[in-house]
Design an enzyme around this catalytic site. Structure first.
Site, mmCIF file in Angstrom:
data_model
loop_
_atom_site.group_PDB
_atom_site.id
_atom_site.type_symbol
_atom_site.label_atom_id
_atom_site.label_comp_id
_atom_site.label_asym_id
_atom_site.label_seq_id
_atom_site.Cartn_x
_atom_site.Cartn_y
_atom_site.Cartn_z
ATOM 1 N N HIS A 60 -0.929 40.387 56.482
ATOM 2 C CA HIS A 60 -0.047 41.051 55.516
ATOM 3 C C HIS A 60 0.539 42.348 56.070
ATOM 4 O O HIS A 60 1.442 42.936 55.456
ATOM 5 C CB HIS A 60 -0.809 41.332 54.216
ATOM 6 C CG HIS A 60 -0.018 41.009 52.986
ATOM 7 N ND1 HIS A 60 1.295 41.389 52.817
ATOM 8 C CD2 HIS A 60 -0.357 40.313 51.863
ATOM 9 C CE1 HIS A 60 1.727 40.969 51.639
ATOM 10 N NE2 HIS A 60 0.739 40.298 51.047
ATOM 11 N N ASP B 17 5.649 40.577 54.301
ATOM 12 C CA ASP B 17 5.271 40.398 52.910
ATOM 13 C C ASP B 17 5.339 38.922 52.537
ATOM 14 O O ASP B 17 5.716 38.075 53.347
ATOM 15 C CB ASP B 17 6.191 41.227 52.004
ATOM 16 C CG ASP B 17 6.049 42.716 52.253
ATOM 17 O OD1 ASP B 17 4.917 43.154 52.539
ATOM 18 O OD2 ASP B 17 7.063 43.433 52.180
#
Length: 453
Positions: free
Chosen positions: A424, A428
């Site tokens: 992450h 995104d």
């Protein structure tokens, strides 16, 4: 005139096998004391944290000593063997001395890959050193016939005395099945076999400068709760990497079901056209490289010291392969430059090497993205752990017939679940979802790939 004194011994030490490896475990000796070896002939098979490797000797001559039993861990730089090199004695008999050196023959033709000292002739040994053979003849009644060193090692680690066993193979040869049966029988009797005080094959003496010890054997856990198995070799390296991935990477997973019917039909049509057969894994790999060209964020790594995401120009595609020695991830170099046929050939080459334990450290490092086809285990989905320091892994489940709405009607279609686990920090959910949706679109409509061919 050449004299025997012209001969001298050279010591060959465990070389640096690269990739930061500092030790290796002796799996199998390929030569014995008294054998004739040639330059660059493999003399021992070792297992590192990366792969199984055959180590070639840089000297040619007669092996005079070996150091370490099978199962012993040696540090880089520790002695492996000594080799007598030089000019043989000039007064050797017409039958040949047996101590034949490279470039010098006797009247006897070599019987095969290795040359042995003649029966009855003592094997030369360097002063103060032993040959390290686990199966050296004993004064009593000779070595126990065992089908392979790995079976001998299995018995030794579990405290089984091979002399107490009767082999089921030809002429009483002890097979792996015999050892495993004896272990199951001992377990059924409610006792754990303990190492005998007088081992049938004592460990070879090693020079005092070698500090390594034999590989630790599994031991019973306290209170009889189970068996302790050391995390070492490939299994230990996998444990370390996966633990580091969990500690350092904030991963997330998204998944989608896709209709793979058209992809399967396209593959069937390709293979019906003649030429080399195309594997399903190669088609999925081609889809991955096309998707990474559109979403390069997922072909990257994170440099935390510089606090930068490094997007990589080349796709070195790893793929998970299960072997008898555990999970390994061979890497297809420059996968983005290969077509489906070339990818199929490279997957086949690396898979065969993985199963045979012949992958090199270079074959197992440098990946930038991993494809994990866990569908071969008969499962639909998974949330895989990212192969550190990569940024993402695509998981592919089994392809099975399922009810599916196709063109407005319920039909039976070939359905697969795709999952993407991603770092992450590099992107995104929108980017990860876009990548996975593109992969699914290519699976459902292979013609989408024509845009990137």
């Amino acid at each position: 005139m050449a004299r025997a004194s012209d001969m001298h011994s050279l010591e060959f030490r465990l070389p640096d096998l690269g990739e930061g490896l500092t030790e290796a475990e002796i799996v199998r000796w390929l030569v014995e004391v008294g054998d004739l070896v040639s330059v660059d002939q493999p003399v021992v098979e070792v297992e590192t944290a990366k792969a199984m490797v055959e180590v070639p000797c840089p000297y040619g001559g007669v092996v005079t000593a070996r150091f370490g039993e099978e199962g012993t861990e040696l540090p880089v730089g520790a002695p492996l063997i000594t080799v007598a090199v030089g000019t043989p004695a000039a007064d050797a008999g017409s039958e040949g001395s047996g101590n034949v050196l490279v470039g010098y023959g006797t009247s006897e033709a070599p019987a095969g890959r290795r040359r042995r000292v003649r029966p009855g002739q003592p094997a030369p040994t360097a002063p103060g050193e032993t040959n390290g053979r686990a199966d050296a003849p004993r004064a009593a009644d000779g070595p126990v016939p065992v089908i392979s060193p790995l079976v001998r090692r299995l018995a030794r680690q579990n405290g089984l005395n091979l002399r107490d066993m009767t082999g089921s193979g030809p002429d009483g040869l002890i097979l792996r099945a015999d050892v495993e049966y004896a272990l199951r029988a001992a377990e059924a009797r409610g006792r754990t076999a303990q190492p005998q005080t007088g081992m049938a094959e004592p460990p070879a003496e090693a020079p005092t400068r070698v500090t390594s010890a034999p590989a630790p054997a599994p031991v019973a856990a306290a209170g009889g709760a189970g068996l302790r198995v050391p995390l070492k070799g490939v299994r230990g390296a996998v444990a370390d990497k996966l633990s580091r991935s969990r500690r350092e990477i904030p991963d997330a997973t998204c998944w989608v079901d896709a209709d793979a019917t058209e992809l399967m039909r396209a593959r069937t049509a390709m293979n019906a056209a003649g030429g080399a057969k195309i594997s399903l894994l190669a088609l999925l790999a081609r889809i991955c490289t096309a998707a990474l060209a559109r979403f390069p964020e997922l072909n990257s790594t994170v440099d935390m010291e510089a606090r930068e995401v490094v997007q990589l120009d080349q796709v070195h595609l790893g793929f998970a392969a299960q072997t008898e020695r555990g999970l390994v991830v061979p890497v297809v170099r420059d996968a983005h430059t290969r077509d489906a046929e070339a990818l199929t050939a490279e997957f086949a080459r690396l898979t065969e090497a993985a199963r045979a334990g012949r992958l090199t450290p270079a074959d197992l490092t440098g990946g930038t993205f991993t494809l994990n086809n866990y569908g071969v285990f008969g499962v639909d989905g998974s949330t895989p752990i990212i192969n550190h320091p990569e940024a993402a892994m695509l998981g592919v489940g089994r392809i099975v017939p399922k009810p599916w709405v196709h063109e407005g009607e319920l039909a039976v279609r070939q359905v697969v679940q795709l999952s993407l686990t991603f770092d992450h920090r590099v992107c995104d959910g929108g980017t990860a979802g876009g990548f996975l949706r593109y992969v699914a679109d290519c699976v459902e409509q292979p013609a989408v790939l024509l845009r990137t061919l």
